[in-house]
Design an enzyme around this catalytic site. Structure first.
Site, short mmCIF file in Angstrom:
data_model
loop_
_atom_site.label_atom_id
_atom_site.label_comp_id
_atom_site.label_asym_id
_atom_site.label_seq_id
_atom_site.Cartn_x
_atom_site.Cartn_y
_atom_site.Cartn_z
N GLU A 175 0.90 -1.60 0.34
CA GLU A 175 -0.19 0.13 0.03
C GLU A 175 0.81 1.29 0.06
O GLU A 175 0.54 2.17 0.59
CB GLU A 175 -1.12 0.25 1.15
CG GLU A 175 -1.94 -1.14 0.52
CD GLU A 175 -3.19 -1.08 1.22
OE1 GLU A 175 -3.12 -0.17 3.23
OE2 GLU A 175 -4.53 -1.93 1.95
N GLU A 299 -4.40 -8.84 -0.56
CA GLU A 299 -5.93 -8.63 0.61
C GLU A 299 -7.11 -8.02 0.91
O GLU A 299 -7.56 -7.42 -0.73
CB GLU A 299 -5.13 -6.95 1.35
CG GLU A 299 -4.14 -7.30 2.09
CD GLU A 299 -3.47 -6.26 3.32
OE1 GLU A 299 -4.67 -5.25 3.40
OE2 GLU A 299 -2.47 -5.73 3.23
O1 AHR Z 1 -5.80 -5.64 6.83
C1 AHR Z 1 -5.60 -4.01 7.82
C2 AHR Z 1 -4.63 -3.00 7.04
O2 AHR Z 1 -5.00 -3.09 6.00
C3 AHR Z 1 -3.07 -4.20 6.30
O3 AHR Z 1 -2.29 -3.83 7.45
C4 AHR Z 1 -3.10 -3.22 5.17
O4 AHR Z 1 -2.55 -3.12 4.16
C5 AHR Z 1 -4.44 -2.08 5.10
O5 AHR Z 1 -4.89 -0.88 4.77
#
Ligand code: AHR
Length: 494
Positions: A175, A299
């Site tokens: 990110e 994610e």
């Molecule tokens: O999963 C929680 C957070 O969400 C992670 O650390 C990040 O990559 C995303 O914003």
């Protein structure tokens, strides 16, 4: 009962469904690592070199194929050298992203690689671009994968590991459009080009490098990134997409005790991942027409308000039948795009967001999401088969979306595996399908309940999958009954 037709076109085979689509994510966040996975060797909780035996077994049984670590946002403030060597000499740090707690670094590279060995999965390491250096990442790769004589390999041996480990998946930052440095896409793409260049392949180890891709529907990020990388330097780009029932980050809705309206907005919201994936693939096609660069949804999952009374920085949430439907819908979407999706990692494996496992002291439970992953594991490594359902769009008091979701795959021996879900809370569906008459046997499993049903430490088996007799097979005709709020898997054998 609503009748629908399903066409399973066994003549139209697709790509191999990579096992990595069933991947998970572990982050130094709340009680994911500490307490959830790692309790230390001196704990009363049964463990293997500090790793909880109950969690190891559950993950192995679920056939976990790949595990991402150490973050998330944590990855871009993680300095790997603090997590090696004698535990009493490890340097602590503040986990600034997640609750401001002190991280004692007792779980580091050796512990993570040991975990992956014990559960038999591929490690996927996210390197630090945001606050790290090219040299730091380069030396981490050398420490892990090199068999040469060098200061890094000497250090690894001094710390008790003679042989290099195998490491395929390497994320270059996380990110970086947000917590990983608030970079512009152009700045990140340049960083990517430089960092990846110094992460070398040692001996037989071949890295598969994953660039930080877009946040949700941000195709402008994909566009710039794709214009500045190529298949020589990147195996895949990532995509992050979280399902937030209300669409409001300040009040996402609760994990349990939610209304039907929030249930329906969750399912409709999670389905948005499909057009979002398509929009990024369309951009990627223009720069990479031969599809050499994959998409890695590293994610995904539901993100709710934290459970009352828990640390807001720990992101601990319960998990209900609603999450099971979400998991089923997403996994079917990923399977059906097996030609381009190379990996997916639900967030996160234990005690954070849409977890498959929750722990409380020595107790452990499997969530409804766990059972979906377990029920779907036969897809791993099988060949996608086209399966088309007649339209099941249903208006849930103003929130319209398709109730049904499906994907199918075939094993080398011809065994056909079909996974379906019915998101409707009131209506059952009868699915009529024609299959090759040589299939003489159909075994089915089901996970079903009310939308708010979940497992607790007092009642850990309230929701679990069971064998199911709602499938009939006569000649080339199969009928599959899907009760309201259910996930069903059917294995057709010859
Ligand atoms: O999963 C929680 C957070 O969400 C992670 O650390 C990040 O990559 C995303 O914003």
């Amino acid at each position: 009962m609503i009748n629908k037709n399903l066409c399973i076109n066994t003549a139209k085979k697709g790509a191999t469904i990579r096992k990595e689509i069933y991947g998970h994510f572990s982050e130094h966040l709340g009680r994911c690592i500490y307490g959830g996975i790692y309790v230390g060797e001196d704990s009363d909780i049964p463990n293997t070199r500090g790793l909880r035996n109950d969690v190891l077994k559950a993950l192995k049984d679920m056939a976990i194929p790949v595990l991402r670590w150490p973050g998330g946002c944590f990855a871009d403030e993680y300095h790997w050298r603090n997590g090696i060597g004698p535990k009493n000499e490890r340097v602590t740090m503040i986990n600034t992203n997640w609750g401001g707690v002190t991280e004692d670094n007792s779980f580091g590279t050796h512990e993570f690689m040991d975990l992956c060995d014990l559960i038999g999965c591929e490690p996927y390491i996210s390197g630090n671009v945001g606050s790290g250096t090219v040299r730091e990442m380069s030396e981490w790769i050398e420490y892990i994968t090199s068999g040469n004589i060098s200061p890094m390999t000497d250090l690894r041996k001094k710390n008790g590991r003679e042989e290099p480990w195998h490491l395929k998946y390497l994320g270059i930052g996380n990110e970086n459009w947000g917590c990983g440095g608030f970079m512009t896409p152009e700045y990140y793409a340049n960083q990517y080009r430089q960092f990846q260049q110094f992460c070398k392949d040692y001996g037989d180890n071949k890295l598969y490098k994953i660039a930080c891709g877009p946040n949700g529907g941000d195709t402008a990020w994909t566009e710039k990134l794709m214009s500045m990388i190529n298949p020589m330097i990147a195996g895949a780009i990532s995509l992050h997409f979280y399902t937030i029932p209300t669409g409001d980050w300040n009040n996402k809705g609760n994990a349990t005790g939610f209304s039907e309206e929030l249930y329906h907005s969750t399912i409709r919201e999670t389905r948005r991942i499909s057009p979002i994936i398509e929009s990024h693939l369309a951009v990627m096609d223009r720069y990479d027409p031969d599809h050499k660069i994959g998409l890695c949804v590293d994610e995904w999952g539901c993100w709710y308000n934290v459970e009352e009374g828990t640390n807001p920085g720990f992101l601990y949430q319960q998990n209900t039948m609603r999450d099971a439907i979400v998991a089923s819908v997403n996994l079917n979407i990923f399977n059906n795009r097996a030609d381009r999706i190379v990996m997916a990692n639900i967030a996160q494996v234990v005690n954070v967001l849409q977890s498959v496992i929750l722990t409380e002291g020595p107790k452990m439970l499997k969530t409804p999401t766990y059972y979906v992953f377990s029920m779907y594991k036969e897809h791993q490594g099988s060949t996608l088969v086209e399966s088309l359902l007649s339209d099941s769009t249903f208006d849930h008091e103003g929130i319209a979306y398709p109730d049904l979701s499906v994907s199918s795959s075939m094993k080398e021996d011809g065994t056909l595996f079909v996974t379906l879900s019915n998101a409707n809370l009131k209506e059952s569906y009868k699915i009529n399908t024609l299959i090759d008459a040589s299939y003489g046997k159909a075994d089915a499993r089901i996970l079903t309940g009310s939308m708010n049903d979940h497992n607790t430490f007092e009642n850990p088996d309230a929701v679990a999958d069971a064998s199911y007799d709602g499938v009939t097979l006569q000649g080339d005709r199969a009928e599959i009954t899907l009760p309201p709020c259910s996930v069903v898997t059917v294995t057709f054998r010859k």
